[in-house]
Design a protein around this motif. Structure first.
Motif, PDB file in Angstrom:
ATOM      1  N   ALA A  79       0.835  -1.202   0.000  1.00  0.00           N
ATOM      2  CA  ALA A  79       0.000   0.000   0.000  1.00  0.00           C
ATOM      3  C   ALA A  79       0.865   1.246   0.000  1.00  0.00           C
ATOM      4  CB  ALA A  79      -0.914   0.013   1.224  1.00  0.00           C
ATOM      5  N   SER A  80       0.282   2.338  -0.441  1.00  0.00           N
ATOM      6  CA  SER A  80       0.956   3.634  -0.389  1.00  0.00           C
ATOM      7  C   SER A  80       0.981   4.130   1.058  1.00  0.00           C
ATOM      8  CB  SER A  80       0.221   4.643  -1.263  1.00  0.00           C
ATOM      9  OG  SER A  80      -1.078   4.882  -0.730  1.00  0.00           O
ATOM     10  N   ALA A  81       1.788   5.149   1.304  1.00  0.00           N
ATOM     11  CA  ALA A  81       1.903   5.683   2.662  1.00  0.00           C
ATOM     12  C   ALA A  81       0.587   6.244   3.178  1.00  0.00           C
ATOM     13  CB  ALA A  81       2.976   6.765   2.709  1.00  0.00           C
ATOM     14  N   ASP A  82      -0.291   6.662   2.255  1.00  0.00           N
ATOM     15  CA  ASP A  82      -1.576   7.208   2.689  1.00  0.00           C
ATOM     16  C   ASP A  82      -2.692   6.169   2.671  1.00  0.00           C
ATOM     17  OD1 ASP A  82      -1.731   7.010  -0.023  1.00  0.00           O
ATOM     18  OD2 ASP A  82      -2.253   9.101  -0.395  1.00  0.00           O
ATOM     19  N   GLY A  83      -2.323   4.894   2.537  1.00  0.00           N
ATOM     20  CA  GLY A  83      -3.289   3.843   2.796  1.00  0.00           C
ATOM     21  C   GLY A  83      -4.039   3.272   1.613  1.00  0.00           C
ATOM     22  N   VAL A  84      -3.567   3.521   0.390  1.00  0.00           N
ATOM     23  CA  VAL A  84      -4.212   2.927  -0.781  1.00  0.00           C
ATOM     24  C   VAL A  84      -3.552   1.574  -1.060  1.00  0.00           C
ATOM     25  CG1 VAL A  84      -4.690   3.165  -3.244  1.00  0.00           C
ATOM     26  CG2 VAL A  84      -4.745   5.186  -1.746  1.00  0.00           C
ATOM     27  N   VAL A  85      -4.328   0.494  -0.979  1.00  0.00           N
ATOM     28  CA  VAL A  85      -3.778  -0.832  -1.268  1.00  0.00           C
ATOM     29  C   VAL A  85      -3.566  -0.950  -2.773  1.00  0.00           C
ATOM     30  CG1 VAL A  85      -4.155  -3.320  -1.154  1.00  0.00           C
ATOM     31  CG2 VAL A  85      -4.877  -1.856   0.747  1.00  0.00           C
ATOM     32  N   GLU A  86      -2.320  -1.147  -3.174  1.00  0.00           N
ATOM     33  CA  GLU A  86      -1.960  -1.119  -4.591  1.00  0.00           C
ATOM     34  C   GLU A  86      -1.667  -2.504  -5.169  1.00  0.00           C
ATOM     35  OE1 GLU A  86      -0.032   3.373  -4.623  1.00  0.00           O
ATOM     36  OE2 GLU A  86       1.240   1.690  -4.061  1.00  0.00           O
ATOM     37  N   ASN A  87      -1.299  -3.455  -4.312  1.00  0.00           N
ATOM     38  CA  ASN A  87      -1.026  -4.819  -4.780  1.00  0.00           C
ATOM     39  C   ASN A  87      -1.352  -5.810  -3.681  1.00  0.00           C
ATOM     40  OD1 ASN A  87       1.492  -2.992  -5.795  1.00  0.00           O
ATOM     41  ND2 ASN A  87       0.837  -4.358  -7.438  1.00  0.00           N
ATOM     42  N   GLN A  88      -1.671  -7.051  -4.084  1.00  0.00           N
ATOM     43  CA  GLN A  88      -1.701  -8.153  -3.126  1.00  0.00           C
ATOM     44  C   GLN A  88      -1.395  -9.452  -3.848  1.00  0.00           C
ATOM     45  OE1 GLN A  88      -5.758  -9.404  -1.588  1.00  0.00           O
ATOM     46  NE2 GLN A  88      -6.210  -7.287  -2.122  1.00  0.00           N
ATOM     47  N   TRP A  89      -0.742 -10.348  -3.115  1.00  0.00           N
ATOM     48  CA  TRP A  89      -0.312 -11.625  -3.675  1.00  0.00           C
ATOM     49  C   TRP A  89      -0.754 -12.737  -2.722  1.00  0.00           C
ATOM     50  CZ3 TRP A  89       2.590  -7.255  -3.159  1.00  0.00           C
ATOM     51  CH2 TRP A  89       3.112  -6.667  -4.328  1.00  0.00           C
ATOM     52  N   HIS A  90      -1.211 -13.848  -3.283  1.00  0.00           N
ATOM     53  CA  HIS A  90      -1.658 -14.996  -2.491  1.00  0.00           C
ATOM     54  C   HIS A  90      -0.685 -16.150  -2.680  1.00  0.00           C
ATOM     55  CE1 HIS A  90      -5.758 -13.330  -1.625  1.00  0.00           C
ATOM     56  NE2 HIS A  90      -5.418 -12.590  -2.671  1.00  0.00           N
ATOM     57  N   PHE A  91      -0.417 -16.880  -1.597  1.00  0.00           N
ATOM     58  CA  PHE A  91       0.559 -17.972  -1.633  1.00  0.00           C
ATOM     59  C   PHE A  91      -0.088 -19.293  -1.239  1.00  0.00           C
ATOM     60  CE2 PHE A  91       2.786 -14.008  -0.600  1.00  0.00           C
ATOM     61  CZ  PHE A  91       3.661 -13.940  -1.676  1.00  0.00           C
ATOM     62  N   ASP A  92       0.582 -20.393  -1.583  1.00  0.00           N
ATOM     63  CA  ASP A  92       0.048 -21.711  -1.256  1.00  0.00           C
ATOM     64  C   ASP A  92       0.689 -22.285   0.011  1.00  0.00           C
ATOM     65  OD1 ASP A  92       2.562 -22.305  -2.150  1.00  0.00           O
ATOM     66  OD2 ASP A  92       1.930 -23.532  -3.854  1.00  0.00           O
ATOM     67  N   GLU A  93       1.428 -21.467   0.725  1.00  0.00           N
ATOM     68  CA  GLU A  93       1.961 -21.840   2.037  1.00  0.00           C
ATOM     69  C   GLU A  93       2.044 -20.580   2.889  1.00  0.00           C
ATOM     70  OE1 GLU A  93       6.041 -23.094   2.236  1.00  0.00           O
ATOM     71  OE2 GLU A  93       6.646 -21.830   0.566  1.00  0.00           O
ATOM     72  N   ILE A  94       2.262 -20.755   4.190  1.00  0.00           N
ATOM     73  CA  ILE A  94       2.356 -19.604   5.087  1.00  0.00           C
ATOM     74  C   ILE A  94       3.636 -18.825   4.812  1.00  0.00           C
ATOM     75  CG2 ILE A  94       2.691 -18.923   7.497  1.00  0.00           C
ATOM     76  CD1 ILE A  94       0.828 -21.258   8.254  1.00  0.00           C
ATOM     77  N   VAL A  95       3.510 -17.519   4.701  1.00  0.00           N
ATOM     78  CA  VAL A  95       4.646 -16.613   4.565  1.00  0.00           C
ATOM     79  C   VAL A  95       4.492 -15.540   5.639  1.00  0.00           C
ATOM     80  CG1 VAL A  95       5.884 -15.047   3.046  1.00  0.00           C
ATOM     81  CG2 VAL A  95       4.770 -17.059   2.090  1.00  0.00           C
ATOM     82  N   ALA A  96       5.542 -15.338   6.436  1.00  0.00           N
ATOM     83  CA  ALA A  96       5.411 -14.476   7.615  1.00  0.00           C
ATOM     84  C   ALA A  96       6.215 -13.186   7.536  1.00  0.00           C
ATOM     85  CB  ALA A  96       5.838 -15.253   8.856  1.00  0.00           C
ATOM     86  N   ALA A  97       7.251 -13.152   6.695  1.00  0.00           N
ATOM     87  CA  ALA A  97       8.141 -11.991   6.665  1.00  0.00           C
ATOM     88  C   ALA A  97       8.884 -11.972   5.345  1.00  0.00           C
ATOM     89  CB  ALA A  97       9.134 -12.051   7.835  1.00  0.00           C
ATOM     90  N   ALA A  98       9.569 -10.850   5.083  1.00  0.00           N
ATOM     91  CA  ALA A  98      10.330 -10.733   3.845  1.00  0.00           C
ATOM     92  C   ALA A  98      11.509  -9.797   4.024  1.00  0.00           C
ATOM     93  CB  ALA A  98       9.439 -10.241   2.708  1.00  0.00           C
ATOM     94  N   ALA A  99      12.498  -9.989   3.174  1.00  0.00           N
ATOM     95  CA  ALA A  99      13.657  -9.105   3.085  1.00  0.00           C
ATOM     96  C   ALA A  99      13.700  -8.519   1.679  1.00  0.00           C
ATOM     97  CB  ALA A  99      14.938  -9.881   3.371  1.00  0.00           C
ATOM     98  N   ILE A 100      14.224  -7.307   1.561  1.00  0.00           N
ATOM     99  CA  ILE A 100      14.317  -6.639   0.267  1.00  0.00           C
ATOM    100  C   ILE A 100      15.609  -7.024  -0.436  1.00  0.00           C
ATOM    101  CG2 ILE A 100      14.533  -4.384  -0.860  1.00  0.00           C
ATOM    102  CD1 ILE A 100      12.836  -3.235   1.448  1.00  0.00           C
TER     103      ILE A 100
END
Length: 291
Positions: free
Chosen positions: A41-62
């Motif tokens: 989402a943007s800093a002002d709260g507009v959700v711009e993308n979402q992705w669905h997975f077939d297993e649990i994902v809890a965190a990410a690194a850039i």
């Protein structure tokens, strides 16, 4: 000093977690762990993308502008945000189907600390791992719910908690590798005060902001472990903070609505949403992982 965070996104996450600000994309990312979804989402709260997975994902690194490394229940996965392609990098407890990843964060050296836990919670059968430059090392064992993983700006101190113990710990780390080189010691005993310690992040001044599960707040601790300020949140299950926005002075807070009774859900209609408050101190930028 007490302030109150406001609702930014009514995302209704069962378990909103793992928020981080991607400066190159100017987007806030966070997960709904239970529903296996990643949001941006943007800093002002507009959700711009979402992705669905077939297993649990809890965190990410850039990695870069279009690539993340996901901490999934079976290991680290390289993820292309544009194509959706997933490439397996390394197993993490792939042979323990009862476990999943949880709170994880990148050290200033580019090392990714990854926590694991039993999906059903309770038993101390999780761990914390250190990953950097292709090498995975277990650094903590016998963990119930790993949380509050975060680091001082100079990379010389790590913070961490096993949530049920209600103690935030700290240890000395090698600033060049992110490996712990000292013994764990008490930073703040939070028993008897505002719920359980959940996710945390350290700001650019070296103060730690800790979300409180069941405590309806995030608490800022000075480097000596004393309470500096409290930000109230209008829902009870606050999970993790993240600094973002152009100047890194907007504090985002993920929350959860899992395990709540019908009465609680009626009283906390926006539980599971993302909240925010603009503060007078900047956070640290997210450090890219060293693969």
């Amino acid at each position: 000093m007490t302030d109150t965070a406001k609702l930014l996104i009514d995302s209704q996450c069962a378990l909103g977690e793992g928020p981080f600000w991607h400066a190159a994309r100017q987007q806030l990312f966070w997960f709904d762990i239970n529903n296996r979804v990643l949001f941006a989402a943007s800093a002002d709260g507009v959700v711009e993308n979402q992705w669905h997975f077939d297993e649990i994902v809890a965190a990410a690194a850039i990695v870069d502008e279009t690539t993340l490394v996901l901490a999934s229940e079976t290991g680290l996965k390289r993820f292309d945000l544009e194509s959706g392609e997933i490439v397996h990098l390394v197993d993490i407890e792939h042979d323990i189907p009862a476990n999943r990843t949880n709170d994880s964060r990148v050290h200033p050296s580019g090392a990714f600390w990854i926590g694991t836990m039993v999906k059903d919670e309770g038993p101390k059968q999780g761990a914390v791992y250190h990953y950097r430059a292709g090498k995975l090392t277990r650094i903590l064992a016998d963990v119930a719910i790993p949380n509050a993983t975060c680091f001082s700006p100079d990379g010389r101190t790590a913070y961490w908690t096993d949530t049920p113990d209600k103690k935030i710990l700290k240890c000395t780390t090698d600033p060049d590798t992110g490996m712990p080189i000292g013994e764990w010691e008490l930073f703040a005993d939070v028993s008897g005060h505002r719920g359980y310690p959940d996710g945390a992040v350290v700001d650019s001044q070296g103060y730690l902001w800790n979300a409180r599960w069941g405590g309806s707040c995030v608490i800022r601790y000075a480097p000596d472990g004393s309470i500096d300020r409290i930000v109230e949140v209008p829902v009870s299950q606050v999970t993790c903070p993240a600094f973002g926005g152009k100047d890194l002075k907007r504090l985002f807070l993920t929350t959860a609505n899992k395990t709540m009774s019908a009465e609680q859900l009626a009283a906390e209609k926006v539980a599971g949403g993302v909240f925010y408050i603009d503060v007078d101190v900047a956070g640290q930028p997210e450090y890219p992982i060293v693969l």
